[in-house]
Design a protein around this motif. Structure first.
Motif, PDB file in Angstrom:
ATOM      1  N   ASP A  94      -8.625  -7.266   3.524  1.00 27.99           N
ATOM      2  CA  ASP A  94      -7.734  -6.200   3.076  1.00 27.99           C
ATOM      3  C   ASP A  94      -8.206  -5.652   1.735  1.00 27.99           C
ATOM      4  OD1 ASP A  94      -4.730  -6.921   4.571  1.00 27.99           O
ATOM      5  OD2 ASP A  94      -6.256  -8.484   4.461  1.00 27.99           O
ATOM      6  N   ARG A  95      -7.889  -4.385   1.512  1.00 28.01           N
ATOM      7  CA  ARG A  95      -8.062  -3.788   0.194  1.00 28.01           C
ATOM      8  C   ARG A  95      -6.769  -3.052  -0.148  1.00 28.01           C
ATOM      9  NH1 ARG A  95     -12.892  -0.897   0.465  1.00 28.01           N
ATOM     10  NH2 ARG A  95     -13.983  -2.701  -0.392  1.00 28.01           N
ATOM     11  N   LEU A  96      -6.223  -3.331  -1.334  1.00 25.35           N
ATOM     12  CA  LEU A  96      -4.953  -2.740  -1.746  1.00 25.35           C
ATOM     13  C   LEU A  96      -5.135  -1.990  -3.057  1.00 25.35           C
ATOM     14  CD1 LEU A  96      -1.823  -2.547  -1.353  1.00 25.35           C
ATOM     15  CD2 LEU A  96      -1.655  -4.616  -2.747  1.00 25.35           C
ATOM     16  N   ARG A 107      -2.126   2.170  -1.141  1.00 34.22           N
ATOM     17  CA  ARG A 107      -3.077   2.314  -0.027  1.00 34.22           C
ATOM     18  C   ARG A 107      -3.541   0.928   0.397  1.00 34.22           C
ATOM     19  NH1 ARG A 107      -4.864   5.841  -3.743  1.00 34.22           N
ATOM     20  NH2 ARG A 107      -6.805   4.669  -4.126  1.00 34.22           N
ATOM     21  N   HIS A 108      -3.358   0.641   1.677  1.00 32.89           N
ATOM     22  CA  HIS A 108      -3.736  -0.661   2.229  1.00 32.89           C
ATOM     23  C   HIS A 108      -4.745  -0.419   3.343  1.00 32.89           C
ATOM     24  CE1 HIS A 108      -2.554  -4.468   4.666  1.00 32.89           C
ATOM     25  NE2 HIS A 108      -3.560  -4.723   3.837  1.00 32.89           N
ATOM     26  N   THR A 109      -5.938  -0.947   3.175  1.00 28.06           N
ATOM     27  CA  THR A 109      -7.004  -0.744   4.152  1.00 28.06           C
ATOM     28  C   THR A 109      -7.416  -2.077   4.746  1.00 28.06           C
ATOM     29  OG1 THR A 109      -7.828   1.112   2.836  1.00 28.06           O
ATOM     30  CG2 THR A 109      -9.304   0.232   4.510  1.00 28.06           C
ATOM     31  N   PHE A 165       3.758   2.535   1.858  1.00 30.60           N
ATOM     32  CA  PHE A 165       2.437   3.131   2.084  1.00 30.60           C
ATOM     33  C   PHE A 165       2.525   4.581   2.556  1.00 30.60           C
ATOM     34  CE2 PHE A 165       1.894  -1.460   2.993  1.00 30.60           C
ATOM     35  CZ  PHE A 165       1.018  -1.768   1.958  1.00 30.60           C
TER      36      PHE A 165
END
Length: 308
Positions: free
Chosen positions: A93-95, A67-69, A56
């Motif tokens: 999570d959003r990847l 990108r990991h949110t 990341f």
């Protein structure tokens, strides 16, 4: 290699692997009987990941990292507020990632390479659109790839910690590694070649791998054609940089995917597997590869698991 030599090798390999011209490519060699036999490789019942952790952070070999949110109530501004939150809350999570980068472990589908206007098996390149690939996509392996994995460790053969960037592995070295490790690559196997890329990166730091990294010499693929392997994986991307073929940036990718129908596994890591293979004095194992189901995709993030 000259342009003419590369073209001749491409024609030769395509001819020798004509049996793999169908939509599954070289996976045609991985028959149900081969899968059943691969299950007999399990002795310890221990699984080992062959994937590197997803990166990341911006690095020389990863200018556009994943990108990991983390998503949740006020988690971006004041995560501590969750400590006093009452009732039920979900954290999600959003990847987002570039599948075909030079840092993260991934699978290359047969639609990944266009060469002279065609995909593998003569499929028209126009089957790939801005929305999806309508032929040879990663959806072909939606049920996973399970078979006998064989790891050939070239730094071990040479007595070095890793192969230096720009250097290459020959077919003769693959045969010598077999003899040294007392293992043989057979029809339908999933072949993994270690060049030590991950160890070098861990010890010396990341570098611009697009310009320089170790891999196979294009002629080493004659060994794979001879043994009828079903898949090729490496801890680099199997190619050597700078390229060893005039006018072709990624000759091993072109030969493996386009000419031979080999799905590729790029930028794996074998540093957890090697000590166990050394301890057991066995370099073959059951291997399970489970890509994401991405209809129309040219590849997928992947976490192959070796089971010894």
């Amino acid at each position: 290699m000259s342009v003419e030599e590369f073209a001749a090798l491409h024609e030769e390999l395509a001819g020798r692997t004509a049996w793999a011209a169908g939509p599954r490519g070289a996976l045609a060699a991985l028959t149900p009987d081969k899968v059943v036999a691969a299950a007999r490789e399990v002795r310890l019942g221990r699984g080992v990941s062959l994937a590197a952790p997803v990166e990341f952070t911006v690095a020389p070999d990863d200018p556009e990292p994943a990108r990991h949110t983390m998503l949740g109530p006020d988690i971006e501004d004041t995560p501590a507020v969750l400590d006093s939150a009452e009732g039920l809350h979900f954290v999600t999570d959003r990847l987002a990632m570039n599948v075909h980068g030079d840092a993260n472990s991934h699978l290359d589908a047969l639609t990944h390479i266009i060469w002279n206007g065609t995909l593998h098996g003569g499929v028209r390149a126009s089957t790939v659109t801005s929305e999806a690939a309508t032929a040879l996509s990663v959806e072909i392996v939606r049920d996973g790839i399970t078979g006998r994995g064989v790891l050939l460790d070239i730094p071990r053969l040479r007595g070095v910690p890793w192969i230096e960037p720009g250097d290459h592995v020959t077919g003769d070295e693959l045969r010598a590694a077999e003899e040294s490790q007392q293992v043989r690559v057979t029809e339908g196997d999933l072949l993994f070649v270690r060049v030590g890329h991950r160890r070098r990166r861990a010890e010396l730091g990341a570098w611009d791998t697009a310009r320089s990294h170790a891999g196979l010499h294009p002629t080493a693929l004659e060994f794979l054609a001879e043994r009828r392997v079903a898949l090729l994986g490496c801890d680099s991307n199997s190619d050597t940089a700078p390229s060893l073929a005039e006018g072709v940036g990624w000759p091993v990718h072109v030969l493996a995917i386009h000419a031979m129908g080999l799905h590729l596994l790029d930028y794996l890591q074998f540093e957890d597997l090697v000590p166990l293979c050394e301890e057991q004095r066995r370099w073959s194992f059951l291997c399970v590869v489970a890509p994401l189901r991405l209809p129309g995709g040219t590849g997928s993030p992947v976490n192959p698991v070796a089971v010894l």
